[in-house]
Scaffold this motif. Structure first.
Motif, PDB file in Angstrom:
ATOM      1  N   GLN A  43      37.003  43.916  43.435  1.00 33.26           N
ATOM      2  CA  GLN A  43      35.788  43.149  43.151  1.00 33.26           C
ATOM      3  C   GLN A  43      35.694  42.997  41.649  1.00 33.26           C
ATOM      4  N   VAL A  44      35.558  41.773  41.227  1.00 34.11           N
ATOM      5  CA  VAL A  44      35.382  41.492  39.812  1.00 34.11           C
ATOM      6  C   VAL A  44      33.981  40.924  39.668  1.00 34.11           C
ATOM      7  N   TRP A  45      33.157  41.623  38.935  1.00 34.69           N
ATOM      8  CA  TRP A  45      31.766  41.198  38.792  1.00 34.69           C
ATOM      9  C   TRP A  45      31.682  40.046  37.811  1.00 34.69           C
ATOM     10  N   CYS A  46      30.897  39.079  38.153  1.00 38.62           N
ATOM     11  CA  CYS A  46      30.685  37.948  37.259  1.00 38.62           C
ATOM     12  C   CYS A  46      29.312  37.359  37.547  1.00 38.62           C
ATOM     13  N   GLY A  47      28.848  36.577  36.652  1.00 43.98           N
ATOM     14  CA  GLY A  47      27.545  35.942  36.810  1.00 43.98           C
ATOM     15  C   GLY A  47      27.713  34.459  37.054  1.00 43.98           C
ATOM     16  N   TYR A  53      31.021  52.142  47.525  1.00 38.71           N
ATOM     17  CA  TYR A  53      32.163  51.243  47.665  1.00 38.71           C
ATOM     18  C   TYR A  53      32.211  50.225  46.528  1.00 38.71           C
ATOM     19  N   LEU A  54      31.072  49.684  46.161  1.00 45.32           N
ATOM     20  CA  LEU A  54      31.025  48.691  45.094  1.00 45.32           C
ATOM     21  C   LEU A  54      31.543  49.273  43.778  1.00 45.32           C
ATOM     22  N   GLY A  55      31.171  50.501  43.493  1.00 45.28           N
ATOM     23  CA  GLY A  55      31.662  51.163  42.284  1.00 45.28           C
ATOM     24  C   GLY A  55      33.161  51.367  42.315  1.00 45.28           C
ATOM     25  N   LEU A  56      33.686  51.762  43.464  1.00 45.31           N
ATOM     26  CA  LEU A  56      35.130  51.963  43.577  1.00 45.31           C
ATOM     27  C   LEU A  56      35.891  50.653  43.518  1.00 45.31           C
ATOM     28  N   SER A  57      35.359  49.617  44.146  1.00 47.18           N
ATOM     29  CA  SER A  57      36.096  48.351  44.202  1.00 47.18           C
ATOM     30  C   SER A  57      36.275  47.747  42.811  1.00 47.18           C
ATOM     31  N   SER A  58      35.294  47.891  41.946  1.00 49.06           N
ATOM     32  CA  SER A  58      35.485  47.382  40.587  1.00 49.06           C
ATOM     33  C   SER A  58      36.446  48.281  39.811  1.00 49.06           C
ATOM     34  N   ARG A  59      36.425  49.571  40.074  1.00 54.98           N
ATOM     35  CA  ARG A  59      37.358  50.491  39.408  1.00 54.98           C
ATOM     36  C   ARG A  59      38.798  50.179  39.828  1.00 54.98           C
ATOM     37  N   TRP A  60      38.998  49.903  41.140  1.00 52.76           N
ATOM     38  CA  TRP A  60      40.347  49.552  41.613  1.00 52.76           C
ATOM     39  C   TRP A  60      40.835  48.271  40.934  1.00 52.76           C
TER      40      TRP A  60
END
Length: 129
Positions: free
Chosen positions: A55-59, A35-42
């Motif tokens: 989901q937008v990954w950030c630090g 799911y995490l992989g798909l959510s960033s792709r979406w």
């Protein structure tokens, strides 16, 4: 969800599947990874049907930005247009570099001489001319 996750890992890394079938925690971890992989792709593709799943990954930089923007025109997401954020970052970088250049020449000025608080686009345009 498990059927889609299993299909994905069957193609991606089938060695994970036997453990997932015998370990519920590992199975759940694989679902989360899928799911995490798909959510960033979406989010990256801007899929409007999955907007709630973005989901937008950030630090830590996102937290630092939010702290810096607190109480300013950039505090609310609606005020965070690309141009105004970019101009604030560029202006801040220029102020910082100018201060470093002055320090290297032996000139020390107080923090108040180097404003780094976020500004609206109109304020920035007045300062930049």
């Amino acid at each position: 969800m498990w059927v889609q996750t299993r299909d994905f890992f069957q193609r991606r890394d089938p060695t994970q599947l036997p453990r997932a079938e015998s370990d519920p925690k590992h199975k759940m971890a694989l679902v989360f990874r899928w799911y995490l992989g798909l959510s960033s792709r979406w989010a990256n593709s801007g899929d409007p049907a999955r907007q709630l799943d973005y989901q937008v990954w950030c630090g830590p930089s996102m937290g630092a930005f939010n702290e810096w923007a607190k109480g300013s025109c950039l505090e609310k997401p609606a005020g965070r247009g690309v141009v105004v954020v970019a101009l604030n970052l560029l202006f801040g970088a220029c102020v910082h570099l100018r201060r470093l250049a002055l320090r290297q020449q032996g000139v020390t000025l107080p923090d108040a001489a180097f404003p780094l608080a976020p500004m609206s686009r109109g304020e920035l345009e007045k300062r930049l001319g």
